[in-house]
Design a protein around this motif. Sequence first.
Motif, PDB file in Angstrom:
ATOM      1  N   LYS A 187      20.514   4.977 -15.938  1.00  0.00           N
ATOM      2  CA  LYS A 187      21.124   5.292 -17.225  1.00  0.00           C
ATOM      3  C   LYS A 187      21.529   4.008 -17.950  1.00  0.00           C
ATOM      4  O   LYS A 187      22.267   3.192 -17.412  1.00  0.00           O
ATOM      5  N   GLY A 188      21.049   3.838 -19.156  1.00  0.00           N
ATOM      6  CA  GLY A 188      21.359   2.665 -19.964  1.00  0.00           C
ATOM      7  C   GLY A 188      20.369   1.531 -19.811  1.00  0.00           C
ATOM      8  O   GLY A 188      20.404   0.560 -20.581  1.00  0.00           O
ATOM      9  N   ALA A 189      19.435   1.622 -18.840  1.00  0.00           N
ATOM     10  CA  ALA A 189      18.518   0.506 -18.569  1.00  0.00           C
ATOM     11  C   ALA A 189      17.584   0.231 -19.741  1.00  0.00           C
ATOM     12  O   ALA A 189      17.416  -0.920 -20.164  1.00  0.00           O
ATOM     13  N   LEU A 190      16.945   1.275 -20.269  1.00  0.00           N
ATOM     14  CA  LEU A 190      16.019   1.070 -21.389  1.00  0.00           C
ATOM     15  C   LEU A 190      16.762   0.585 -22.631  1.00  0.00           C
ATOM     16  O   LEU A 190      16.269  -0.289 -23.361  1.00  0.00           O
ATOM     17  N   ALA A 191      17.923   1.160 -22.862  1.00  0.00           N
ATOM     18  CA  ALA A 191      18.696   0.755 -24.043  1.00  0.00           C
ATOM     19  C   ALA A 191      19.059  -0.721 -23.980  1.00  0.00           C
ATOM     20  O   ALA A 191      18.856  -1.475 -24.939  1.00  0.00           O
ATOM     21  N   ILE A 192      19.582  -1.149 -22.837  1.00  0.00           N
ATOM     22  CA  ILE A 192      20.046  -2.537 -22.762  1.00  0.00           C
ATOM     23  C   ILE A 192      18.876  -3.504 -22.716  1.00  0.00           C
ATOM     24  O   ILE A 192      18.986  -4.649 -23.174  1.00  0.00           O
ATOM     25  N   TRP A 193      17.722  -3.076 -22.171  1.00  0.00           N
ATOM     26  CA  TRP A 193      16.541  -3.944 -22.189  1.00  0.00           C
ATOM     27  C   TRP A 193      16.111  -4.247 -23.632  1.00  0.00           C
ATOM     28  O   TRP A 193      15.687  -5.359 -23.955  1.00  0.00           O
ATOM     29  N   GLY A 194      16.255  -3.276 -24.518  1.00  0.00           N
ATOM     30  CA  GLY A 194      15.945  -3.536 -25.917  1.00  0.00           C
ATOM     31  C   GLY A 194      17.049  -4.320 -26.612  1.00  0.00           C
ATOM     32  O   GLY A 194      16.787  -5.285 -27.328  1.00  0.00           O
ATOM     33  N   LEU A 195      18.289  -3.935 -26.334  1.00  0.00           N
ATOM     34  CA  LEU A 195      19.409  -4.503 -27.084  1.00  0.00           C
ATOM     35  C   LEU A 195      19.746  -5.943 -26.718  1.00  0.00           C
ATOM     36  O   LEU A 195      20.096  -6.741 -27.587  1.00  0.00           O
ATOM     37  N   PHE A 196      19.666  -6.301 -25.433  1.00  0.00           N
ATOM     38  CA  PHE A 196      20.167  -7.625 -25.062  1.00  0.00           C
ATOM     39  C   PHE A 196      19.231  -8.730 -25.516  1.00  0.00           C
ATOM     40  O   PHE A 196      19.592  -9.899 -25.511  1.00  0.00           O
ATOM     41  N   ARG A 197      18.019  -8.353 -25.956  1.00  0.00           N
ATOM     42  CA  ARG A 197      17.084  -9.357 -26.477  1.00  0.00           C
ATOM     43  C   ARG A 197      17.183  -9.500 -27.996  1.00  0.00           C
ATOM     44  O   ARG A 197      16.349 -10.148 -28.617  1.00  0.00           O
ATOM     45  N   SER A 198      18.197  -8.884 -28.578  1.00  0.00           N
ATOM     46  CA  SER A 198      18.467  -9.030 -30.011  1.00  0.00           C
ATOM     47  C   SER A 198      19.857  -9.645 -30.177  1.00  0.00           C
ATOM     48  O   SER A 198      20.725  -9.466 -29.326  1.00  0.00           O
ATOM     49  N   SER A 199      20.045 -10.352 -31.275  1.00  0.00           N
ATOM     50  CA  SER A 199      21.353 -10.987 -31.527  1.00  0.00           C
ATOM     51  C   SER A 199      22.188 -10.211 -32.536  1.00  0.00           C
ATOM     52  O   SER A 199      23.266 -10.648 -32.914  1.00  0.00           O
ATOM     53  N   LYS A 200      21.721  -9.016 -32.940  1.00  0.00           N
ATOM     54  CA  LYS A 200      22.349  -8.316 -34.054  1.00  0.00           C
ATOM     55  C   LYS A 200      23.385  -7.272 -33.653  1.00  0.00           C
ATOM     56  O   LYS A 200      24.174  -6.829 -34.490  1.00  0.00           O
ATOM     57  N   TYR A 201      23.393  -6.868 -32.396  1.00  0.00           N
ATOM     58  CA  TYR A 201      24.154  -5.664 -32.061  1.00  0.00           C
ATOM     59  C   TYR A 201      25.303  -5.877 -31.085  1.00  0.00           C
ATOM     60  O   TYR A 201      25.984  -4.938 -30.705  1.00  0.00           O
ATOM     61  N   THR A 236      12.281  -2.954 -34.705  1.00  0.00           N
ATOM     62  CA  THR A 236      11.315  -1.943 -34.271  1.00  0.00           C
ATOM     63  C   THR A 236      11.347  -1.782 -32.759  1.00  0.00           C
ATOM     64  O   THR A 236      11.400  -0.662 -32.230  1.00  0.00           O
ATOM     65  N   VAL A 237      11.338  -2.907 -32.040  1.00  0.00           N
ATOM     66  CA  VAL A 237      11.380  -2.863 -30.578  1.00  0.00           C
ATOM     67  C   VAL A 237      12.706  -2.269 -30.099  1.00  0.00           C
ATOM     68  O   VAL A 237      12.732  -1.414 -29.210  1.00  0.00           O
ATOM     69  N   VAL A 238      13.801  -2.704 -30.687  1.00  0.00           N
ATOM     70  CA  VAL A 238      15.119  -2.195 -30.287  1.00  0.00           C
ATOM     71  C   VAL A 238      15.195  -0.686 -30.483  1.00  0.00           C
ATOM     72  O   VAL A 238      15.638   0.058 -29.589  1.00  0.00           O
ATOM     73  N   SER A 239      14.770  -0.214 -31.630  1.00  0.00           N
ATOM     74  CA  SER A 239      14.862   1.218 -31.925  1.00  0.00           C
ATOM     75  C   SER A 239      14.004   2.045 -30.979  1.00  0.00           C
ATOM     76  O   SER A 239      14.374   3.160 -30.588  1.00  0.00           O
ATOM     77  N   MET A 240      12.828   1.499 -30.575  1.00  0.00           N
ATOM     78  CA  MET A 240      11.958   2.220 -29.640  1.00  0.00           C
ATOM     79  C   MET A 240      12.633   2.432 -28.291  1.00  0.00           C
ATOM     80  O   MET A 240      12.611   3.529 -27.726  1.00  0.00           O
ATOM     81  N   TYR A 241      13.240   1.381 -27.769  1.00  0.00           N
ATOM     82  CA  TYR A 241      13.894   1.509 -26.482  1.00  0.00           C
ATOM     83  C   TYR A 241      15.101   2.430 -26.551  1.00  0.00           C
ATOM     84  O   TYR A 241      15.380   3.194 -25.613  1.00  0.00           O
ATOM     85  N   LEU A 242      15.833   2.373 -27.640  1.00  0.00           N
ATOM     86  CA  LEU A 242      16.988   3.251 -27.789  1.00  0.00           C
ATOM     87  C   LEU A 242      16.555   4.714 -27.922  1.00  0.00           C
ATOM     88  O   LEU A 242      17.201   5.615 -27.385  1.00  0.00           O
ATOM     89  N   GLN A 243      15.450   4.929 -28.632  1.00  0.00           N
ATOM     90  CA  GLN A 243      14.918   6.286 -28.760  1.00  0.00           C
ATOM     91  C   GLN A 243      14.566   6.842 -27.383  1.00  0.00           C
ATOM     92  O   GLN A 243      14.905   7.978 -27.027  1.00  0.00           O
ATOM     93  N   LYS A 244      13.890   6.005 -26.579  1.00  0.00           N
ATOM     94  CA  LYS A 244      13.490   6.437 -25.244  1.00  0.00           C
ATOM     95  C   LYS A 244      14.715   6.693 -24.365  1.00  0.00           C
ATOM     96  O   LYS A 244      14.759   7.664 -23.591  1.00  0.00           O
TER      97      LYS A 244
END
Length: 673
Positions: free
Chosen positions: A137-151, A168-176
């Motif tokens: 739980k949270g793995a896909l979300a954080i994989w997208g988010l921690f590689r961005s500096s915006k959130y 685009t990449v961040v939103s995809m991982y969060l959607q999943k």
Amino acid sequence: MLLKKVKLLSLFFIIAGISVARAQYKQFRSSPAVVVAGQSFDIAYDASGTSLSGMGNVKGIAYYYADFGWHGIDLKLSSTEKNKWSATVNSQKNWAMVAFKFMAGDSVDSNSGQTGGFLTPYAQLLRNPEDTARNAKGALAIWGLFRSSKYGFEIPDYLNQGKFVTDTVVSMYLQKELEQNHLPEYKSAFAVAYATSMYGAYGESSAPKISAVVNYLTRKNAPQTDMLSAWQILHNTQQPVKADSLGKAIEKKYSGSFIAKLEAYKAFAAQKDQAKMKEQGEEFLKKYPYDPVYAGLDRAYQIDYNRVYLTVILLQIGNNDFSVIDRYIDQLPYLSVINVYYKTVQIAHHRQSIDDKYLYTYSELLLKRMQAFKTNVPEAYQSYSPEQWLRFYNDYYIAGFFPMVLEHISVCRGAGKYEEGLQYAREAESFQHYSKESLNDDYVFLLNKTGHSDEVNEVLIKSIYENQVSAPMLDLLKQNYISKYKSEAGFEKYLQSLKNASASKLSKEDLTMINKAMVNWTMTDLKGKKISLVSLRGKTVVMDFWATWCVPCKASLPGMNLAVQRYKNDPNVVFYFVDTEETEPDYKQQIRQYLKDNGYTFNVLFDNPMLKGKGTGEVFARVSKAFQISGVPLKLIIDKNGVVRYMTSGFKGSATALSDEIAQLIELTKKQN
């Protein structure tokens, strides 16, 4: 449009597929390749071809994401052959992902560049212990988010600046992630990032999904944190009218809401009247004490508690009332402690405007608060591993905390707290290695006061080696020499033999020669006699521009006195101490008293009154313009023809070093004649 959607969908499944076996790289492997949260796994790191290649003593940090936050642990790396490093990681069931960083000296490798078009830092996404076919739980979300500096989900100092994934990449991982986990806490935790990244990636076409998120966050009986997330989303997605309407609803529903807090902070920050600013700041801290739950919103809306604390404290201290520190000491953030100490204890101690016995209480209080951070890591640095935090703390120890320790030693000296001061001085010397004159002087004084006079001579010799000795220390060394040899003969030779030759030499920058005529001048000395530059032709002239209000000017005078004594028998070298930029009506009497109190027999010149404006400084103003400098203390070395050859400004802190510096410049100037 359909083709674009197909391409984006394909990209999503490519990226999602990579995420399942994230741990396999050329330089980094995990065993097993697929890890279930709660299991132990081994990692292997090959430094070949990286910035750490060939380096020994490689260190590693594992950052794990759990309970919606990053945490760090230090890896126990072992090596059996060159460039090969391994360790075991014991994961817990609440872990979602682990990211790795390897270091040696100043070199770092986290694989944070782009690989094959993707940003693929060394990381391991974990599997769900309740359903091992799924990611934790949270793995896909954080994989997208921690590689961005915006959130606000990144690991501090982990990724290369400027190398981040897109919305685009961040939103995809969060959607999943949200497709897999419908738990309320996950929806709430990632809602702002999901809606904002969708808007950044797809613009207005993402409106239906954003509305669905806002509707969920504003559901009946939603907590204030969820409603604030909805309010933030409306701001981030350019819906100000709806944001204002929701803000009013939140303010009405919740007493002391974040909306009200934000408005109170804006009013405080915009206030120009100091008395009202202090009053508003006190009310703000009372009504809205710092709460880490709202730390993300505080950062997003630039609510700076450090600014509020400093304003409230410093405005009250301006009236020499330090009791406000007692009120807020347990709340002060890390950097606030350093700032408050400087503005209160340090300045008052240097100016001697407040008795050290009074200052001691607050010096100790602030110092203890600073020391507490060593074992109580501030909330903003919770992601640091224990060793990483200690390195960071020690770096700030040099920049911020260590100056506080040095000041506290001096305050202890003035307050009669000799044993405590000596304890701190011993610790400080183990770090400073006798390279700071003020500390050496305090150390010698405290040794004598506490009955450790047998250690004094060793400290004097070590301080001389570094050329960081005060005038009283030099006198004490001479007394010890005379006591031993029953004569002063040979002392100067002995003194020079103790010095580290490299510590006594000036840098190339200091030895840059000037060849410009000194501005002509005539000034009056202490006896009312007029002295002119022309009358000094044929002599090497040292002019020291100083002022009674200038702390570094007066701090440099013991060193200048040593230089004066050094040349007292040389009729071709003269020193003049030019008092300038004075505005007090009785400054001449102040100077006479100051010279008497300190036993100085300087040749003092009084700068002429300014042609326009108040106070003195006519000669110094022309010198400043001619040589493009500003501020005192300033020392000029002028040759026998009235030409400036060398110039030095400021004061580095050692009387003996300054004396040696002036002597070197005098001798070099003599050679130019």
